[in-house]
Every structure is written in structure tokens, then in C-alpha cells.
Design a protein around this motif. Sequence first.
Motif, PDB file in Angstrom:
ATOM      1  N   ASN A 154      -8.070   2.929  -0.111  1.00 57.22           N
ATOM      2  CA  ASN A 154      -7.661   4.267   0.330  1.00 57.22           C
ATOM      3  C   ASN A 154      -6.352   4.718  -0.308  1.00 57.22           C
ATOM      4  OD1 ASN A 154      -9.559   5.467   1.893  1.00 57.22           O
ATOM      5  ND2 ASN A 154      -8.798   4.734   3.851  1.00 57.22           N
ATOM      6  N   VAL A 155      -5.815   3.896  -1.213  1.00 57.69           N
ATOM      7  CA  VAL A 155      -4.489   4.196  -1.768  1.00 57.69           C
ATOM      8  C   VAL A 155      -4.498   4.260  -3.299  1.00 57.69           C
ATOM      9  CG1 VAL A 155      -2.069   3.474  -1.830  1.00 57.69           C
ATOM     10  CG2 VAL A 155      -3.429   3.063   0.239  1.00 57.69           C
ATOM     11  N   TYR A 157      -7.712   3.006   7.609  1.00 55.49           N
ATOM     12  CA  TYR A 157      -6.345   3.527   7.495  1.00 55.49           C
ATOM     13  C   TYR A 157      -5.361   2.589   8.204  1.00 55.49           C
ATOM     14  CZ  TYR A 157      -8.229   7.837   5.530  1.00 55.49           C
ATOM     15  OH  TYR A 157      -8.848   8.755   4.707  1.00 55.49           O
ATOM     16  N   GLN A 213      -9.349  10.773   1.440  1.00 57.47           N
ATOM     17  CA  GLN A 213      -9.192   9.589   0.569  1.00 57.47           C
ATOM     18  C   GLN A 213     -10.548   8.960   0.202  1.00 57.47           C
ATOM     19  OE1 GLN A 213      -7.216  10.390   3.034  1.00 57.47           O
ATOM     20  NE2 GLN A 213      -5.212  10.420   2.068  1.00 57.47           N
ATOM     21  N   ASP A 256      -2.311  -6.793  -3.440  1.00 60.03           N
ATOM     22  CA  ASP A 256      -1.304  -5.877  -2.919  1.00 60.03           C
ATOM     23  C   ASP A 256      -0.390  -6.550  -1.893  1.00 60.03           C
ATOM     24  OD1 ASP A 256      -0.318  -3.192  -3.064  1.00 60.03           O
ATOM     25  OD2 ASP A 256      -0.992  -2.923  -1.002  1.00 60.03           O
ATOM     26  N   ASN A 259       1.766   2.541   9.657  1.00 68.89           N
ATOM     27  CA  ASN A 259       0.492   3.205   9.375  1.00 68.89           C
ATOM     28  C   ASN A 259       0.392   4.561  10.069  1.00 68.89           C
ATOM     29  OD1 ASN A 259      -0.390   1.110   7.773  1.00 68.89           O
ATOM     30  ND2 ASN A 259      -1.395   0.039   9.443  1.00 68.89           N
ATOM     31  N   ARG A 301       0.813  -1.224   0.000  1.00 72.15           N
ATOM     32  CA  ARG A 301       0.000   0.000   0.000  1.00 72.15           C
ATOM     33  C   ARG A 301       0.853   1.283   0.000  1.00 72.15           C
ATOM     34  NH1 ARG A 301      -2.901  -3.667   2.688  1.00 72.15           N
ATOM     35  NH2 ARG A 301      -2.661  -3.072   4.879  1.00 72.15           N
ATOM     36  N   ASN A 302       1.962   1.221  -0.757  1.00 70.80           N
ATOM     37  CA  ASN A 302       2.874   2.378  -0.870  1.00 70.80           C
ATOM     38  C   ASN A 302       3.395   2.868   0.471  1.00 70.80           C
ATOM     39  OD1 ASN A 302       2.712   2.433  -3.595  1.00 70.80           O
ATOM     40  ND2 ASN A 302       1.101   3.976  -3.701  1.00 70.80           N
ATOM     41  N   ARG A 303       3.439   1.975   1.476  1.00 69.34           N
ATOM     42  CA  ARG A 303       3.763   2.426   2.822  1.00 69.34           C
ATOM     43  C   ARG A 303       4.982   1.747   3.411  1.00 69.34           C
ATOM     44  NH1 ARG A 303      -1.817   2.081   5.633  1.00 69.34           N
ATOM     45  NH2 ARG A 303      -2.478   2.465   3.505  1.00 69.34           N
ATOM     46  N   TRP A 337       2.481   7.038   8.250  1.00 67.47           N
ATOM     47  CA  TRP A 337       1.819   7.416   6.991  1.00 67.47           C
ATOM     48  C   TRP A 337       0.715   8.442   7.268  1.00 67.47           C
ATOM     49  CZ3 TRP A 337      -3.248   5.365   5.379  1.00 67.47           C
ATOM     50  CH2 TRP A 337      -3.634   5.790   4.092  1.00 67.47           C
TER      51      TRP A 337
END
Length: 347
Positions: A188-189, A219, A239, A144, A226, A96-98, A229
Motif C-alpha cells: 500500500n506504500v 492499512y 492505494q 522494509d 497508522n 513504510r514511510n510512516r 497516517w
Amino acid sequence: MKNSFKNKLLPTSTAGSLPKPSWLAEPETLWSPWKLQDEQLIEGKQDALRVSLHEQQLAGIDIVSDGEQTRQHFVTTFIEHLNGVDFSKRETVRIRNRYDASVPTVVGAVSRQKPVFVEDARFLRQQTDQPIKWALPGPMTMIDTLYDAHYKSREKLAWEFAKILNQEAKELEAAGVDIIQFDEPAFNVFFDEVNEWGIATLERAIEGLKCETAVHICYGYGIKANTDWKKTLGSEWRQYEEAFPKLQQSSIDIISLECHNSHVPMDLLELIRGKKVMVGAIDVATNTIETPEEVASTLRAALQFVDADKLYPCTNCGMTPLSREVARGKLKALSAGAEIIRKELSR
């Protein structure tokens, strides 16, 4: 069963996971290995499920769940039971790009040989007459959490997972589950993908179901990746605005989201007017136990945009990383806060 919770105003539930007992897994730890094996593990999981159910009942939760006691992780435990995924072949991917995680690889066509959670759901159904909710990972969140060396297309893999999830969901419904929830934090991403095919694959996963269906978009757990982020998201978290218009038009019954202690502007709920909404009124990223009045205040704010007969008080996300004592306190606060609002509404 479908109407059993319809006659209760503001029926409470949890987003999913509850802490596991220390004899089953390491407390307050995500992905904890099991402390038991073989037959003892099966029995231990069932005992933990009973305890988790009992704690929800003691706290006055209306729509109960298994507390995810029989799974190590909300996504990978489902994937472990599928063909076409090799857990010994691991790659590092960005989740999740995190944060980076070592994940299994899709090496061939994915398929489901046998039910994954159906026996557990049947066991839960035997323990209670209350309405039960069961959580499954959503197609986009599943892709993901993998490295795809076979389909080489996120969308293709998502459609395959949607078919598999639909098979599982139909059997869960037959086992007596009242609400089937799909966990989609990825919504949310990946905003473009959500609207291009994410919601469509989710609708494929619920095709033909007669029980209620929910999508949970949060989230994330209260883990460092998290919370770090969240600090980058600014003073308003918008989002939800990206997916809500299309979700409002979708065939999913309930939308479950994070509200308490978050920077989500409550008026975004206007975008899903007409849907049932599981309003997260408990913050899972803190050990501070909410007061019933704090819960009531979050619910009051939501009632400006959600009709009372469509509002389901809930937690923001799962509570696996919390201590059992804190989780217990939070569940009680959720029930007590919902009760305050019920009384206000009945005046």
C-alpha cells in the motif's frame, strides 16, 4: 484438505493475530516481551494457541489460525530464525514511510537453517479438523523492516527472502496448512516497486504450492502511527488501485483487504474480479464492537463486486493490540454478520 471449506458459503477467518493471554505477554501491546522462559515458554505458547483456537471456534470462525500466539511480531519473529541478520547491530529506519524504528541489520547472505513455524503449524493441525490458515510476512514487508548493509538492493534482498519463504511455505503445506497467507502492508506504500518486482517476488514465494495462497494488504494495526497516517490519506483511499490490476493477473488465489470503516471505495474490488477476496468487515483500530448488521452491510456492499462463492468475510488486520474481550466480541459479530448474508443469499 484443499476443498474442505469450499462447500461453505462465506467462510469466515481472521487476518492473523489475536490478543495474547496476560500470563504469556503484556496485554494490548505490540512487541511485548514474553513473561515466561525456556520450557515454560514453549508450554505457555502451546496453551495460548489452544485458547486462541477455542475462542475462534466458540465465535463460529470457519477457517481458523494460531492467532499468532507463538510470535512476538508478524515480521521479525520469522527474520530472527534466519542467518545473515544481526539483531545486535541495529539501525533506525523509516517503516513504510510512516514511523522510525530500530531494526536489525543484514550483514551477510540470508538463509534459513531450519523451519521456523512448521512445528507450531503441526501442533495446530493436531488440535482441529477445521481448515487452517497460516500467515507469513511477504518479501517486500520483510525488507522494509531491516537495514540492509549486504545486498544494498531492496529488490535483490526481496528475491532472496522469496526463496526462503517458499521453503517454509512448502513445509507448512506438508504439515497440513490449507491456506498460506503472505502479509504485505508494504504493497500500500511502494507502488512502483510493487509493480516492478513486488508481485513477482510474491509469486516466487508461492511457487509450486498446491494449497490455497493469499496476500493480505492492509492499512496496519490500530496504533497511533497508522491512525495518524490514515488521517493524511483524504476522503478516498485508492492505494489498492495501484497493485490490483497486476494482482488480478497474478497466480495468488485470495486477496485479503481492509474495507470496514475505511475510505476504500468498494468499486475498486472490480479490479480483482475473479479472485477470491477476504473482505475486512471488522475494524481493528477501534474498541467499538460492530453489530452483526454493520458487518452484513459491509459484506453486502462487497457482493456488488465479488461473486458470493469467492467472498470470505474477515477482519481488517490483526487484533493483537485489542483486549481479549473486545476481540471476542468482534469475532462473534463477524460470524453473525456472515450468517445474515448467507440467509439472504439462500432465499
